[in-house]
Design an enzyme around this catalytic site. Structure first.
Site, PDB file in Angstrom:
ATOM      1  CE  LYS A   1      -2.538  -0.697   3.728  1.00 34.17           C
ATOM      2  NZ  LYS A   1      -2.180  -2.053   4.159  1.00 34.17           N
TER       3      LYS A   1
ATOM      4  NE  ARG B   1      -4.452  -1.196   9.434  1.00 30.88           N
ATOM      5  CZ  ARG B   1      -3.367  -0.561   8.996  1.00 30.88           C
ATOM      6  NH1 ARG B   1      -3.437   0.674   8.570  1.00 30.88           N
ATOM      7  NH2 ARG B   1      -2.228  -1.190   8.976  1.00 30.88           N
TER       8      ARG B   1
ATOM      9  NE  ARG C   1       6.715  -3.340   5.731  1.00 33.19           N
ATOM     10  CZ  ARG C   1       5.413  -3.053   5.654  1.00 33.19           C
ATOM     11  NH1 ARG C   1       4.914  -2.521   4.565  1.00 33.19           N
ATOM     12  NH2 ARG C   1       4.603  -3.315   6.654  1.00 33.19           N
TER      13      ARG C   1
ATOM     14  NE  ARG D   1       6.297  -0.829   9.474  1.00 33.59           N
ATOM     15  CZ  ARG D   1       5.097  -0.627   8.955  1.00 33.59           C
ATOM     16  NH1 ARG D   1       4.956   0.042   7.836  1.00 33.59           N
ATOM     17  NH2 ARG D   1       4.022  -1.094   9.550  1.00 33.59           N
TER      18      ARG D   1
ATOM     19  NE  ARG E   1       1.653  -4.955  11.073  1.00 31.66           N
ATOM     20  CZ  ARG E   1       2.632  -4.802  10.183  1.00 31.66           C
ATOM     21  NH1 ARG E   1       3.742  -5.502  10.305  1.00 31.66           N
ATOM     22  NH2 ARG E   1       2.493  -3.965   9.206  1.00 31.66           N
TER      23      ARG E   1
HETATM   24  P1  AMP Z   1       0.525   0.731   8.726  1.00 29.14           P
HETATM   25  O1  AMP Z   1       1.802   1.395   8.402  1.00 29.14           O
HETATM   26  O2  AMP Z   1      -0.639   1.284   7.923  1.00 29.14           O
HETATM   27  O3  AMP Z   1       0.596  -0.764   8.639  1.00 29.14           O
HETATM   28  O4  AMP Z   1       0.200   1.080  10.246  1.00 29.14           O
HETATM   29  C1  AMP Z   1       1.071   0.748  11.293  1.00 29.14           C
HETATM   30  C2  AMP Z   1       0.306   0.596  12.604  1.00 29.14           C
HETATM   31  O5  AMP Z   1      -0.369   1.831  12.928  1.00 29.14           O
HETATM   32  C3  AMP Z   1      -0.808  -0.436  12.574  1.00 29.14           C
HETATM   33  O6  AMP Z   1      -0.363  -1.747  12.822  1.00 29.14           O
HETATM   34  C4  AMP Z   1      -1.733   0.059  13.673  1.00 29.14           C
HETATM   35  O7  AMP Z   1      -1.237  -0.252  14.964  1.00 29.14           O
HETATM   36  C5  AMP Z   1      -1.644   1.563  13.496  1.00 29.14           C
HETATM   37  N1  AMP Z   1      -2.685   2.022  12.554  1.00 29.14           N
HETATM   38  C6  AMP Z   1      -2.512   2.514  11.289  1.00 29.14           C
HETATM   39  N2  AMP Z   1      -3.700   2.817  10.724  1.00 29.14           N
HETATM   40  C7  AMP Z   1      -4.649   2.523  11.646  1.00 29.14           C
HETATM   41  C8  AMP Z   1      -6.060   2.593  11.670  1.00 29.14           C
HETATM   42  N3  AMP Z   1      -6.765   3.046  10.605  1.00 29.14           N
HETATM   43  N4  AMP Z   1      -6.698   2.220  12.810  1.00 29.14           N
HETATM   44  C9  AMP Z   1      -6.028   1.774  13.884  1.00 29.14           C
HETATM   45  N5  AMP Z   1      -4.701   1.650  13.921  1.00 29.14           N
HETATM   46  C10 AMP Z   1      -4.007   2.017  12.820  1.00 29.14           C
END
Ligand code: AMP
Length: 191
Positions: free
Chosen positions: A16, A91, A130, A136, A148
């Site tokens: 993404k 999400r 990654r 990360r 996740r």
């Molecule tokens: P991402 O980089 O989009 O995978 O986001 C990293 C982390 O941020 C996720 O594993 C969640 O803990 C938090 N996060 C990101 N977007 C959301 C969302 N829309 N709702 C809740 N937690 C989020």
């Protein structure tokens, strides 16, 4: 293409973020990534960052009310009028419902939900790769990765049932090179 108010959807590791960067350059719309917003807060050790880290480090979602308030605030800026790319939000079904209400209030549509699909096995190998490249913390631990994925299946994937009846979900196969996947996205967006 019909409009530039776009959601980018897909499991963790679907690519993404990579596709979002290319897409916002092409479309010239703001990139609104809740993951990036949380990471920025974590880096700066803000109150929101401390809270977000306690969830993201375990592969869990940050609570809806916190995430929704953050996105609502961002969407109140005028730069979203001509388009946006929401990456990683919504999400959960409550987030999708809240987004619907926020956009209705400010009079903006969702034109496309781009759904990048990747199998569980491919996700695992991509996330492991990654972790080595980006360092990360939430990519490194297999238990966190599994959390996740489980969170995606139980809380995030049901958002698609919210959007499918509206006829705006554009499914894209996420397997292939960055450019191959990007070409598929452009195709479903008629761009
Ligand atoms: P991402 O980089 O989009 O995978 O986001 C990293 C982390 O941020 C996720 O594993 C969640 O803990 C938090 N996060 C990101 N977007 C959301 C969302 N829309 N709702 C809740 N937690 C989020």
């Amino acid at each position: 293409m019909s409009g530039k108010h776009i959601l980018l959807f897909g499991p963790p590791g679907a690519g993404k973020g990579t596709q979002a960067s290319k897409l916002v350059t092409l479309l010239q719309v703001p990139h609104i990534s809740t993951g990036d917003m949380f990471r920025e807060n974590i880096k700066n050790e803000t109150e929101l960052g401390v809270l977000a880290k306690s969830y993201s480090s375990q592969g869990k979602l940050v609570p809806d009310e916190v995430t929704i308030a953050m996105v609502k605030d961002r969407l109140s800026r005028s730069d979203v009028k001509t388009g946006f790319l929401l990456d990683g939000f919504p999400r959960s079904v409550p987030q999708a419902e809240a987004l619907h209400a926020i956009l209705e209030e400010i009079g903006l549509p969702i034109d496309h939900v781009v759904n990048i699909s990747v199998s569980d096995d491919d996700i695992r190998s991509r996330l492991a790769k990654r972790a080595g490249i980006e360092g990360r913390a939430d990519d490194a631990d297999p238990k966190v990765i599994q959390n996740r994925l489980d969170t995606y299946k139980s809380q995030s994937e049901p958002c698609l049932d919210f959007y499918r009846p509206k006829g705006i979900v554009r499914d894209v196969d996420g397997i292939g090179s960055i450019d191959e996947v990007f070409d598929r996205i452009k195709l479903v967006l008629n761009y």
